[in-house]
Design a protein around this motif. Structure first.
Motif, short mmCIF file in Angstrom:
data_model
loop_
_atom_site.label_atom_id
_atom_site.label_comp_id
_atom_site.label_asym_id
_atom_site.label_seq_id
_atom_site.Cartn_x
_atom_site.Cartn_y
_atom_site.Cartn_z
N VAL A 18 0.82 -1.21 0.00
CA VAL A 18 0.00 0.00 0.00
C VAL A 18 0.86 1.26 0.00
CG1 VAL A 18 -1.80 1.27 1.25
CG2 VAL A 18 -1.79 -1.24 1.25
N VAL A 19 1.92 1.27 0.83
CA VAL A 19 2.65 2.54 1.01
C VAL A 19 3.74 2.76 -0.04
CG1 VAL A 19 2.19 2.65 3.47
CG2 VAL A 19 4.28 1.54 2.68
N LEU A 20 4.21 1.69 -0.66
CA LEU A 20 5.35 1.85 -1.58
C LEU A 20 5.12 2.87 -2.69
CD1 LEU A 20 7.40 -1.35 -2.40
CD2 LEU A 20 8.20 0.90 -1.72
N PRO A 21 3.96 2.84 -3.38
CA PRO A 21 3.77 3.84 -4.44
C PRO A 21 3.93 5.27 -3.94
CG PRO A 21 2.05 2.19 -4.52
CD PRO A 21 2.85 1.89 -3.30
N TRP A 22 3.46 5.52 -2.72
CA TRP A 22 3.60 6.87 -2.15
C TRP A 22 5.06 7.22 -1.93
CZ3 TRP A 22 -0.48 9.86 -2.40
CH2 TRP A 22 -1.75 9.25 -2.46
N PHE A 23 5.82 6.24 -1.45
CA PHE A 23 7.24 6.50 -1.23
C PHE A 23 7.95 6.76 -2.56
CE2 PHE A 23 6.86 4.62 3.08
CZ PHE A 23 7.54 5.61 3.75
N TRP A 24 7.60 5.98 -3.56
CA TRP A 24 8.20 6.21 -4.89
C TRP A 24 7.88 7.63 -5.35
CZ3 TRP A 24 12.08 3.98 -6.88
CH2 TRP A 24 12.28 2.59 -6.80
N ALA A 25 6.61 8.02 -5.24
CA ALA A 25 6.19 9.34 -5.70
C ALA A 25 6.93 10.43 -4.93
CB ALA A 25 4.68 9.50 -5.53
N GLY A 26 7.00 10.26 -3.61
CA GLY A 26 7.68 11.26 -2.78
C GLY A 26 9.14 11.37 -3.15
N THR A 27 9.79 10.22 -3.34
CA THR A 27 11.21 10.22 -3.69
C THR A 27 11.45 10.99 -4.98
OG1 THR A 27 11.38 8.01 -2.76
CG2 THR A 27 13.18 8.74 -4.18
N LEU A 206 15.37 19.90 0.70
CA LEU A 206 14.54 19.09 -0.20
C LEU A 206 15.33 17.88 -0.72
CD1 LEU A 206 11.64 19.54 -1.00
CD2 LEU A 206 12.42 20.55 -3.13
N CYS A 207 16.59 18.13 -1.04
CA CYS A 207 17.42 17.02 -1.54
C CYS A 207 17.67 15.99 -0.44
CB CYS A 207 18.76 17.53 -2.04
SG CYS A 207 18.62 18.38 -3.60
N ILE A 208 17.87 16.48 0.78
CA ILE A 208 18.06 15.53 1.89
C ILE A 208 16.81 14.67 2.04
CG2 ILE A 208 18.33 15.34 4.39
CD1 ILE A 208 20.19 17.72 4.28
N ALA A 209 15.63 15.34 2.00
CA ALA A 209 14.38 14.59 2.09
C ALA A 209 14.30 13.57 0.96
CB ALA A 209 13.19 15.55 2.03
N GLY A 210 14.70 13.98 -0.24
CA GLY A 210 14.67 13.07 -1.38
C GLY A 210 15.55 11.85 -1.17
N PHE A 211 16.76 12.08 -0.65
CA PHE A 211 17.67 10.95 -0.42
C PHE A 211 17.14 10.04 0.68
CE2 PHE A 211 21.70 10.88 -2.74
CZ PHE A 211 21.56 12.00 -3.53
N VAL A 212 16.57 10.64 1.73
CA VAL A 212 16.00 9.81 2.80
C VAL A 212 14.90 8.93 2.22
CG1 VAL A 212 14.68 9.85 4.94
CG2 VAL A 212 16.57 11.42 4.63
N LEU A 213 14.00 9.54 1.45
CA LEU A 213 12.90 8.78 0.87
C LEU A 213 13.42 7.71 -0.09
CD1 LEU A 213 10.28 11.59 0.27
CD2 LEU A 213 10.06 9.64 1.79
N LEU A 214 14.43 8.08 -0.87
CA LEU A 214 15.02 7.11 -1.80
C LEU A 214 15.55 5.90 -1.03
CD1 LEU A 214 16.08 6.40 -4.68
CD2 LEU A 214 18.20 7.52 -4.01
N PHE A 215 16.25 6.19 0.06
CA PHE A 215 16.80 5.11 0.87
C PHE A 215 15.68 4.22 1.41
CE2 PHE A 215 17.97 3.58 5.12
CZ PHE A 215 19.02 2.76 4.78
N ILE A 216 14.65 4.84 1.99
CA ILE A 216 13.56 4.05 2.56
C ILE A 216 12.90 3.20 1.48
CG2 ILE A 216 11.31 4.17 3.71
CD1 ILE A 216 12.27 6.72 5.04
N THR A 217 12.62 3.83 0.34
CA THR A 217 11.96 3.10 -0.74
C THR A 217 12.78 1.89 -1.18
OG1 THR A 217 11.24 5.27 -1.48
CG2 THR A 217 10.81 3.43 -2.94
N LEU A 218 14.07 2.14 -1.43
CA LEU A 218 14.91 1.04 -1.90
C LEU A 218 15.01 -0.06 -0.85
CD1 LEU A 218 17.76 2.92 -3.77
CD2 LEU A 218 15.96 1.51 -4.74
N VAL A 219 15.14 0.34 0.42
CA VAL A 219 15.24 -0.68 1.46
C VAL A 219 13.96 -1.49 1.54
CG1 VAL A 219 15.43 -1.05 3.94
CG2 VAL A 219 17.01 0.48 2.80
#
Lengths: 242, 52, 218
Positions: A18-27, A206-219
């Motif tokens: 359920v949450v993954l698409p949102w994380f992808w979008a946010g990233t 914003l970039c830090i947030a992007g990297f955090v989200l990228l990390f969470i999504t990939l993990v």
């Protein structure tokens, strides 16, 4: 509703579905907006010229390189104490992402260092620590791959992660002791939020947030993958028994 | 559209290119591995269901 | 425990053991260095301490995979695990045996090798002191690495990969003692950190290594 419910692999997969698409979008949103903002719409620094734009890649990746380690440490502890498989698999999933982040931090740092310090590499304590981290990530991943049995591998790598964390702190101190003050003229004080002007600060955030989200999504994606791989192994083992 | 990067243009652009390549590589690798694992699991599951 | 120690020592000294091997390796590193950097004393002298420390560390690394591998293969490690001695004790004795057969000879040989590298005369005592203080930590950390890779076939390369980052602090402080001694700076902080690492390793690593062995034997 407790956090430990997500230690159930089935529940974990259902929730992340359920949450993954949102994380992808946010990233994607954060990274695209942040990097474009940083690259096209920020002024040059009066001392460093346009190289200051590398900060939008360098600082977030360096942050995540360390945070990935922290996350692995916590996940390893949870595995050793409560024996939730998802936790061990999440630690395994984080390592390749952490290595990618370390690589970005090292490479952008070298590219940034070449014109500003006059050389791409200096045995500065901070740089040396990241090189150390890089080597350690490699050892961790290779140990995971070398052991066939998942529980054994999870135990061994968790122990390694704990002991390694102690030595990481020790090495950090050793590097400071060994070569402190040689490269203090490095303009890394830009790291400090207090020293950085708002024009640089908001896109950086914003970039830090992007990297955090990228990390969470990939993990999350990788953890799901590891859960499935584990289930597959179990099924194949059962087939062999029959 | 391109901002004036001055004399450090090569450095800035190469830093962005390198980072984006690494990010895309790890994302692609992850997605590829995940898809492969999922497909193989489904195959194995189907087989085990057929056998009962 | 003393029985294990004497058995390990006897095995190491007998032919095929790693006893003379690491010392030979150390000598080779020292002999090759002038070929690589040139024979001038003003080049060799400042790097001698570091080269000797590096050589000792690599020589130590060379014999690590023998700590548990042979016992694992012939099954005596399983027997030791069921013995009425805690695994932590076995691990410590194993590390002690490793130190007696590599760390101690390396420490004793280092001053002689220092002559080959034009090590400044004032540094001989410091080199011996720092190696004597540091090599027990190398053996202890190495035992931990050997415990992690106990069940892995041909784990030697992996073992080096895991152990080398952990050796970094010991190497830095050990070499720093010699370097600062030559330059006439205060050596007390580096010496204390080195001793601290050794004491901490001896106190804590047996638990981690024993846990890893238990997992490996499961």
């Amino acid at each position: 509703m407790s956090l430990w419910e997500y230690a159930n692999p089935r529940k974990f997969i259902a929730t992340t579905d359920v949450v993954l698409p949102w994380f992808w979008a946010g990233t994607i949103a954060c990274l695209v907006v942040g990097l474009i903002w940083g690259f096209f719409f920020t002024p040059d620094d009066f001392r460093q010229g346009s190289t200051v734009k590398i900060i939008y890649l360098h600082v977030p990746s360096a942050l995540m390189a360390i945070n990935a380690w922290l996350m692995m440490l916590v996940a390893s502890l949870i595995w050793l104490i409560r024996r939730h498989h998802v936790s061990a698999l999440a630690a395994k999933a984080a390592a390749p992402v952490g290595i990618a982040m370390t690589l970005i931090a090292l490479l952008t740092g070298a590219i940034w260092g070449a014109p500003i310090w006059g050389k791409p590499w200096a045995w500065d304590p901070r740089l040396t620590s990241f090189l150390w981290l890089f080597l350690f990530y490699i050892g961790y991943i290779v140990l995971w791959q070398a052991l066939d049995d998942m529980d054994t591998a999870a135990d061994m790598t968790s122990i390694l992660c704990l002991v390694g964390s102690v030595f990481a702190l020790l090495s950090r101190y050793a590097f400071l002791f060994w070569n402190s003050g040689l490269h203090q003229e490095a303009s890394l004080s830009l790291d400090k939020e207090t020293n950085i002007a708002d024009v640089f600060y908001y896109p950086l955030l914003l970039c830090i947030a992007g990297f955090v989200l990228l990390f969470i999504t990939l993990v999350l994606v990788r953890t799901r993958m590891e859960i499935r791989a584990r289930r597959m192994k179990a099924l194949i083992a059962r087939e062999r028994m029959v | 559209m391109m901002p004036d990067l001055g004399r450090y243009a090569t450095e800035v652009i190469s830093a962005y290119v390198v980072s984006i390549v690494i990010i895309l590589a790890i994302v692609a690798l992850t997605l590829w591995q995940a898809r492969k694992t999922k497909a193989r699991l489904e195959e194995v599951e189907k087989r085990s269901v057929r056998r009962g | 425990m003393i029985a294990i120690l004497t058995r390990d020592l006897r095995l190491a000294i007998r032919s095929g053991g790693g006893f003379g091997l690491s010392l030979m390796f150390f000598l080779i590193v020292v002999v090759l260095t002038p070929f690589a950097v040139g024979p001038e004393p003003q080049i060799l002298s400042p790097i001698a301490g570091g080269i000797l420390w590096l050589g000792a560390m690599l020589a130590c690394l060379l014999s690590l995979d023998r700590i548990f591998a042979l016992d694992y293969e012939d099954g005596s490690l399983d027997l030791l695990a069921t013995a009425p001695i805690p695994m932590e004790g076995i691990v410590t004795v194993k590390a002690l045996a490793h130190w007696l057969t590599t760390g101690l000879p390396l420490t004793l040989a280092a001053p002689a090798f220092g002559l080959l590298l034009d090590l400044p005369f004032s540094a001989f005592g410091l080199l011996t002191l720092s190696l004597a203080l540091g090599t027990p930590a190398l053996s202890m950390i190495g035992t931990f690495g050997a415990a992690l890779t106990v069940g892995i076939k041909r784990g030697g390369l992996l073992l080096s990969l895991l152990v080398l980052p952990l050796y970094v602090p010991t190497l830095i402080f050990g070499a720093e003692v010699v370097r600062r001694g030559i330059e006439g700076l205060s050596i007390a902080p580096a010496l204390m950190m080195l001793a601290g690492i050794t004491a901490g390793s001896i106190a804590l690593i047996p638990f981690a290594a024993a846990a890893a062995i238990r997992v490996g034997l499961r």
